[in-house]
Enzyme design. Structure first.
Site, short mmCIF file in Angstrom:
data_model
loop_
_atom_site.label_atom_id
_atom_site.label_comp_id
_atom_site.label_asym_id
_atom_site.label_seq_id
_atom_site.Cartn_x
_atom_site.Cartn_y
_atom_site.Cartn_z
N SER A 1 0.90 -1.08 -0.01
CA SER A 1 0.06 -0.11 0.02
C SER A 1 0.66 1.39 0.12
CB SER A 1 -1.02 -0.01 1.17
OG SER A 1 -1.84 1.07 0.96
N ASP B 1 -6.07 1.92 -3.83
CA ASP B 1 -7.02 2.15 -3.06
C ASP B 1 -7.09 3.34 -2.13
OD1 ASP B 1 -5.20 1.68 -1.16
OD2 ASP B 1 -6.08 -0.22 -0.17
N ASP C 1 -2.43 6.02 -4.17
CA ASP C 1 -1.06 5.21 -3.73
C ASP C 1 -0.67 4.12 -4.66
OD1 ASP C 1 -3.36 3.85 -3.12
OD2 ASP C 1 -2.52 3.05 -1.26
N ASP D 1 -1.09 1.04 -4.74
CA ASP D 1 -2.25 -0.24 -5.01
C ASP D 1 -3.59 0.21 -5.40
OD1 ASP D 1 -2.16 0.24 -2.53
OD2 ASP D 1 -3.55 -1.40 -2.01
#
Length: 461
Positions: A104, A252, A248, A250
């Site tokens: 993340s 999310d 970010d 990833d």
């Protein structure tokens, strides 16, 4: 080297010694444990795997997929993907679980295993505890004739975006008419592929991508905070744009910058999108205990209930299901829309925010002025091996027992003109200390007061 095991997955720095970093041995160990939890439910299960653009991603992917297959599990490998796409693909594939290879917002030396159940949601705390306590010496692997299969499928990014476009509140025609110019900071990860893909499907043609090479060698600290976003801010100030979009690695978490290059406010990503959703559909909303009080204000304005959960996506989702919420998320820029899926999703957040902006016929800076101007401060204390965190938090709760206290997740202290929240991080070896006040002076006073109390109490522990 660091290895953290929590409800947010198995997260660590790459390299070092086993159980001190995220080494190949640790990866195989925890994937094996996860595999056997799935195998207890089904004889020949299927697991979806996807990864962000980290330097270590390909190596970790090979270890994970090979281990799953060695356990007798069929693998569907999405390759470079996003966390919400993997979550949705688990459902599309009728799979029995999923693993997302991403740390993340953590820096490039980190990676992680985010573990999903058959609903494409993070595994429960109970399953997580079972995984961590599993006696790996008793596990066995598949014989040659029972090895799992391997399939690559890269189409689910397109499917994810098409499902977003099908949502009633997403308005591509209104967005296209506004002819927005957009700058995206893709932080050298998979947002470089999927954010522009979404924007183009929404009818936006004037798109500038910063850090668009998927190298995993992040151009700056990947956490989408103001101090890390000087590049995109300067670009907007120099060349102009209607807004900036930051995700970010990833995809999310989500934040925006206005046409002046100023932060819209990470906390206000969820607030603005909730305002738009609740304007058109009535129902409860949920955020975690560390999120801005502004969401409750928006819920009050729309005459709907607001609920707070412990920090962590799995906890937010659990509370959303309990109260049948129509929107939820976290103040870190995570937006959850159950009509799409129960997971934080920057892509659906972008589509809804742009729809809100287009329908409002205003600028991003003017839209921000619609919402409360609370001031929030996010701080951290690095943990030391000799610090008893639970004892410290208990002592803080006792010290402020005359105020409104919530100990569902660390200690939250509500004051008339602000609040404080202290909790041990699920993703880093730190104590997070958040404060929010009606003014900067109030916020600074709260932080000074609690830091002084933490230092005082720590000396006695």
């Amino acid at each position: 080297m660091t290895l953290i095991k929590s409800i947010s997955g198995i997260r660590g720095t790459i390299g070092g010694k086993p159980d001190e970093g995220l080494t190949p041995i640790d990866i195989v160990k925890y994937v094996s444990a996860f595999s056997h939890i799935i195998l207890e439910k089904k004889k020949r299960p299927k697991v979806v795997v996807g990864r962000d653009g980290r330097i270590s991603g390909e190596i970790v992917n090979r270890l994970v997929t090979g281990c799953l297959m060695s356990c007798g599990i069929d693998v569907v490998d999405l390759g470079l993907s996003t966390t919400p796409t993997v979550e949705m693909a688990v459902v599309f594939e009728n799979a029995d679980g999923g693993i997302i290879l991403t740390a993340s917002h953590n820096p490039k030396q980190w990676n992680a295993l985010k573990l999903l159940n058959e609903r494409g949601e993070f595994i429960s705390e109970e399953e997580g505890e079972k995984l961590l306590k599993m006696d790996l010496g008793r596990l066995s692997y598949a014989s040659t004739k029972n090895l799992g299969g391997y399939t690559q499928k890269e189409q689910y990014g397109f499917t994810h975006i098409e499902k977003i476009l099908e949502l009633d509140l997403v308005e591509p025609e209104a967005i296209q008419k506004n002819k927005f110019s957009v700058v995206v900071d893709a932080i050298n990860s998979t947002g470089a592929t999927f954010v522009p893909m979404l924007l183009k499907r929404l009818g936006i043609t004037n798109i500038k991508i910063l850090n668009g090479e998927i190298t995993g060698d992040f151009a700056h600290n990947p956490e989408p905070l103001q101090e890390n976003l000087e590049q995109i801010s300067n670009y907007i100030k120099t060349y102009g744009a209607d807004l900036g979009i930051v995700v970010d690695p990833d995809v999310d978490r989500l934040c925006f910058l206005d046409e002046k290059g100023d932060m819209f406010g990470e906390e206000f990503t969820l607030v603005a999108i909730a305002d738009y959703v609740l304007e058109h559909s009535k129902g409860p909303a949920v955020s975690n205990l560390s999120s801005s009080r502004a969401l409750k204000d928006i819920c009050d304005r729309h005459g709907v209930d607001y609920f707070a959960s412990a920090v962590g996506e799995v906890n937010v989702v659990k509370k959303m299901k309990e109260c049948n919420a129509i929107i939820g998320g976290e103040g870190n820029g995570g937006v959850i829309i159950p009509a799409l899926h129960y997971g934080r999703d920057a892509l659906v957040g972008i589509a809804l925010f742009l729809s809100h902006l287009a329908k409002s016929s205003t600028s991003v800076s003017m839209l921000r002025k619609k919402y409360p101007n609370y001031v929030m401060s996010k701080n951290k204390i690095q943990l030391t091996p000799d610090l008893d965190v639970d004892d410290l938090l208990n002592k803080i709760a006792q010290a402020f027992s005359n105020e409104q206290i919530n100990t569902a997740d660390g200690v939250k202290i509500d004051f008339e003109n602000g609040w404080l929240h202290l909790r041990k991080s699920n993703t880093e070896p730190i104590i997070r200390i958040y404060a929010e006040g009606e003014t900067e002076d109030v916020c600074n006073h709260l932080i000074s007061m609690i830091m002084e109390k933490v230092n005082e109490l720590s000396s006695f522990i």
